[in-house]
Design an enzyme around this catalytic site. Structure first.
Site, short mmCIF file in Angstrom:
data_model
loop_
_atom_site.label_atom_id
_atom_site.label_comp_id
_atom_site.label_asym_id
_atom_site.label_seq_id
_atom_site.Cartn_x
_atom_site.Cartn_y
_atom_site.Cartn_z
N ASP A 120 36.68 19.70 3.14
CA ASP A 120 37.36 19.21 4.59
C ASP A 120 39.63 19.80 4.44
O ASP A 120 39.75 18.73 3.26
CB ASP A 120 37.47 18.35 5.73
N ASP A 138 34.15 24.49 10.93
CA ASP A 138 34.06 23.70 12.03
C ASP A 138 35.22 24.00 12.99
O ASP A 138 34.22 24.12 14.48
CB ASP A 138 34.79 21.78 11.66
#
Length: 168
Positions: A120, A138
């Site tokens: 991330d 995402d």
């Protein structure tokens, strides 16, 4: 079942989402040390974090069994999405949503296989409050789900019915 020629562009969308995710994560891994962060604005930073869990770090502290579980779920979901895109009854808006989810899902599965967790790198924050970090995969998954919701509410569902046309 043969893949509809008209759906080839939709698979290109999935590959594009996957390629953007791979490229951005490769840049982050190469340029920012793990747990490092660079503030871009007072409310946004780019960093390098690993998330062994799912969305919002769900099951991140589960002890490691979740890696195989999420990989298996990711491959199963990818197979289902690939099949749904190819189905004759799938309308274009649905196919676009499925493709964005497919590309994003595969990006996160590749991370789990390579790093044991998802990379991330996008961090939105205000003061000490941080939204859970996320990545390009995402974004693809979220936008794909949004497209599917809009298609469902607008009546572009798999049954081909149009919500604006009265039933006969």
């Amino acid at each position: 079942m043969a893949i509809k020629r008209t759906n080839l562009w939709v698979y290109l969308l999935a590959v594009t989402v996957l390629a953007v995710d791979i490229a951005t994560k490769a840049a982050i891994v190469a340029w920012i040390p793990l747990y490092g962060s660079h503030e871009i604005t007072p409310w946004f930073s780019i960093g390098h974090w690993l998330n062994p869990g799912a969305a919002f770090s769900f099951l991140a502290q589960a002890g490691g069994w979740q890696r195989g579980f999420f990989v298996a779920i990711g491959f199963a979901a990818s197979a289902l999405l690939t099949w749904l895109i190819a189905c004759e009854k799938t309308k274009a808006p649905e196919a676009v949503g499925y493709a964005a989810i497919l590309g994003g899902g595969l990006g996160n599965v590749l991370d789990r296989l390579r790093y044991g967790a998802v990379v991330d790198w996008l961090d939105f924050h205000w003061g000490d409050w941080h939204w859970p970090a996320f990545n390009a995969a995402d974004i693809g998954i979220t936008l794909g789900a949004g497209v599917l919701l809009i298609a469902a509410f607008r009546g572009h569902g798999r049954n081909g019915a149009d919500s604006h046309t009265p039933a006969r």
